[in-house]
Design an enzyme around this catalytic site. Structure first.
Site, PDB file in Angstrom:
ATOM      1  N   THR A   8      -8.730  -5.925   4.487  1.00 49.88           N
ATOM      2  CA  THR A   8      -8.508  -4.703   3.345  1.00 49.88           C
ATOM      3  C   THR A   8      -9.642  -5.693   1.898  1.00 49.88           C
ATOM      4  OG1 THR A   8      -6.369  -4.348   3.512  1.00 49.88           O
ATOM      5  CG2 THR A   8      -7.479  -4.371   1.248  1.00 49.88           C
ATOM      6  N   ARG A  27      -7.264   3.408  13.549  1.00 46.44           N
ATOM      7  CA  ARG A  27      -6.076   4.995  13.969  1.00 46.44           C
ATOM      8  C   ARG A  27      -5.922   5.487  15.485  1.00 46.44           C
ATOM      9  NH1 ARG A  27      -5.273   5.855   8.221  1.00 46.44           N
ATOM     10  NH2 ARG A  27      -7.171   6.769   7.341  1.00 46.44           N
ATOM     11  N   LYS A  63      -4.018  -2.335  10.018  1.00 48.26           N
ATOM     12  CA  LYS A  63      -4.059  -2.762   8.554  1.00 48.26           C
ATOM     13  C   LYS A  63      -4.512  -3.523   8.174  1.00 48.26           C
ATOM     14  CE  LYS A  63      -3.300   1.934   7.482  1.00 48.26           C
ATOM     15  NZ  LYS A  63      -4.267   3.161   6.248  1.00 48.26           N
ATOM     16  N   GLU A 101      -9.233   3.596  -2.402  1.00 45.02           N
ATOM     17  CA  GLU A 101      -8.323   3.669  -2.789  1.00 45.02           C
ATOM     18  C   GLU A 101      -7.917   2.893  -4.203  1.00 45.02           C
ATOM     19  OE1 GLU A 101      -4.782   2.164  -0.826  1.00 45.02           O
ATOM     20  OE2 GLU A 101      -5.134   3.152   1.049  1.00 45.02           O
ATOM     21  N   GLU A 159     -10.562   4.036   3.914  1.00 48.02           N
ATOM     22  CA  GLU A 159      -9.352   4.725   3.237  1.00 48.02           C
ATOM     23  C   GLU A 159      -9.941   4.395   1.321  1.00 48.02           C
ATOM     24  OE1 GLU A 159      -5.308   4.543   3.860  1.00 48.02           O
ATOM     25  OE2 GLU A 159      -5.654   5.517   5.613  1.00 48.02           O
ATOM     26  N   GLN A 165      -3.165   1.902  14.927  1.00 46.23           N
ATOM     27  CA  GLN A 165      -2.104   2.384  14.389  1.00 46.23           C
ATOM     28  C   GLN A 165      -0.945   3.929  14.930  1.00 46.23           C
ATOM     29  OE1 GLN A 165      -3.315   4.341  10.428  1.00 46.23           O
ATOM     30  NE2 GLN A 165      -1.834   4.594   9.887  1.00 46.23           N
ATOM     31  N   GLU A 182      -9.463  12.329   7.888  1.00 47.95           N
ATOM     32  CA  GLU A 182      -9.734  14.003   6.566  1.00 47.95           C
ATOM     33  C   GLU A 182     -10.782  14.472   7.010  1.00 47.95           C
ATOM     34  OE1 GLU A 182      -6.814  14.685   3.100  1.00 47.95           O
ATOM     35  OE2 GLU A 182      -7.553  11.955   3.335  1.00 47.95           O
ATOM     36  N   HIS A 189      -3.587  14.161   0.647  1.00 52.45           N
ATOM     37  CA  HIS A 189      -3.473  13.045   1.740  1.00 52.45           C
ATOM     38  C   HIS A 189      -2.074  13.240   2.342  1.00 52.45           C
ATOM     39  CE1 HIS A 189      -4.722   9.898   4.262  1.00 52.45           C
ATOM     40  NE2 HIS A 189      -3.649   9.170   4.042  1.00 52.45           N
ATOM     41  N   ASP A 224       0.706  -1.417   0.115  1.00 48.55           N
ATOM     42  CA  ASP A 224      -0.314   0.155   0.217  1.00 48.55           C
ATOM     43  C   ASP A 224       0.928   1.067   0.023  1.00 48.55           C
ATOM     44  OD1 ASP A 224      -2.310   1.656  -0.042  1.00 48.55           O
ATOM     45  OD2 ASP A 224      -2.505   1.495   1.971  1.00 48.55           O
ATOM     46  N   ASP A 235      -8.595   0.347   2.180  1.00 51.22           N
ATOM     47  CA  ASP A 235      -7.628  -0.201   3.560  1.00 51.22           C
ATOM     48  C   ASP A 235      -8.083   0.184   4.456  1.00 51.22           C
ATOM     49  OD1 ASP A 235      -5.334  -0.995   4.536  1.00 51.22           O
ATOM     50  OD2 ASP A 235      -4.281   1.022   4.116  1.00 51.22           O
TER      51      ASP A 235
END
Length: 405
Positions: free
Chosen positions: A250, A230, A246, A194, A192, A233, A351, A126, A119, A226
């Site tokens: 996925t 948080r 993570k 992607e 996320e 992480q 975000e 971002h 990834d 993904d």
């Protein structure tokens, strides 16, 4: 105008002969096998092969695209040309129609076996937003960010097909202000948005894949979510990168859009300054004009544009192999979160809610800082196709379920 097919295809549906994405499907009591999407139907390529309608090298009577992906670019091009021929020439209709199955009558499965999963972190918007959130007093971009495509190795065994439930992960997290970590379900679960590409043809160990060889190795593209915890992480990434935050899940979309279908979508990427090192130089423009759409519980929350991604897929592949790491069939390379300059173009909750400081308001009046149990996240994308058509990636979706005891 679009290429005419005798199969009924919606003008804006994105599944015309300009696309013809590949996937794996099954029906009750039948083995999984390879199909191609056309309109709202699946063309059974295993049955077409058995009937002598397409070349049979045991590619299609399989529960995985890997055997076809390793066959290489010449085989991919020949099969694509043959499918266009039989789906546009009315004289083939009586022979092909029996092998068309309504997509509503099939189960779509994971399209390929994942060998390795990488990834990247390729959106400057971002990366800058993340830097501003976590390092407000420092330069938002790390010093190496514009020198190389930053990435991490993920876990191939937890790459799941679209629709697979996402179980809220548990792990260690430390609440700001608390002296000791605690253990429990993630309280900051995120998505996320992607885009990823999958390798078909392997490469030799000790020799990198140059940017100009991208088409020779890469079979196609999928959408990818993904999922990210948080809080897990943030605590574990000191000093190494993502791990348990993570690796729990996925999600990828069901259809693999061939590289050939995206040729009309290629656009110049953002200007790269400073100029990248020679091994990252790319002669062709490999930005992709993909329009993404993110929904939470059916409500659109973001519309990122992939064309703004700083590092391109050929550059990502070149960097991932430049140290001599061999490419394997089924290697999956994700772009990293796709985000744009505006708030409604941000590709993750981190975000969109600015790490919980500015909760996102949904259309039903509820708000979200991060995902709650029961939330369903859907990511869609379309791109311009040949002859004025649209190419759809379909969607990747997942619903958050509570932590299991």
């Amino acid at each position: 105008m679009t290429t005419d097919s005798w199969v009924e295809v919606s003008a804006d549906g994105g599944y015309g002969v300009e696309n013809l994405p590949y996937g794996i499907f099954s029906r009750p009591g039948e083995l999984p096998r390879v199909g191609a999407a056309i309109g709202d139907q699946v063309l059974d390529l295993a049955a077409m092969s058995a009937a002598g309608m397409v070349e049979d090298r045991r590619y299609f009577a399989s529960g995985s695209l890997n055997a076809f992906m390793v066959a290489g670019r010449a085989a991919w091009a020949a099969n694509r040309a043959r499918l266009v021929e039989v789906l546009t020439d009315e004289s083939y209709r009586d022979q092909v129609e029996p092998h068309l199955i309504p997509v509503a009558d099939v189960e779509l499965l994971r399209p390929f076996e994942v060998a390795d999963y990488v990834d990247f972190y390729s959106s400057e918007h971002h990366a800058r937003n993340t830097g501003r959130i976590f390092r407000p007093r420092d330069e938002p971009l790390p010093s190496n960010w514009k020198r190389l495509p930053i990435g991490y190795h993920g876990r191939a065994g937890t790459v799941y097909p679209s629709g697979t439930p996402v179980i809220r992960p548990s792990g260690q997290r430390r609440t700001p202000g608390e002296p000791e970590p605690s253990f429990g379900p993630s309280q900051r679960l995120d998505f996320e948005a992607e885009v990823a590409f999958v390798a078909g043809v392997p490469s030799a160990a000790g020799r990198g894949v140059p940017t100009g060889a991208f088409r020779e190795h890469v079979f196609g593209f999928v959408l990818l979510n993904d999922w990210s915890a948080r809080d897990l992480q943030a605590w574990e990434s000191r000093p190494l990168g993502p791990f348990l935050g993570k690796s729990f899940a996925t999600s990828i979309s069901s259809w693999v859009v061939p590289v050939a279908a995206l040729e009309p979508a290629r656009v110049p990427p953002p200007v790269q300054d400073p100029a990248p090192l020679p091994y990252l130089h790319c002669e062709e423009p490999w930005g992709l004009d993909l329009h993404l759409e993110v929904l939470i519980n059916g409500q659109v929350v973001s519309r990122p544009r992939f064309a703004s991604m700083y590092w391109t897929p050929p550059q990502q592949l070149a960097h991932a192999t430049v140290n001599g790491a061999p490419l394997r069939t089924g290697d999956l390379f994700a772009s990293g979160t796709v985000s744009g300059p505006e708030r409604d173009q941000r590709g993750c909750m981190l975000e969109l809610s600015w790490n919980g400081q500015e909760p996102l308001e949904l259309g039903d009046g509820t708000t979200r800082s991060f995902l709650e149990d029961g939330d369903t996240v859907t990511i869609r994308a379309q791109a311009p196709g040949a002859s004025g058509s649209r190419v759809t990636f379909g969607e990747v979706t997942g619903t958050v379920h509570p932590t299991r005891a």
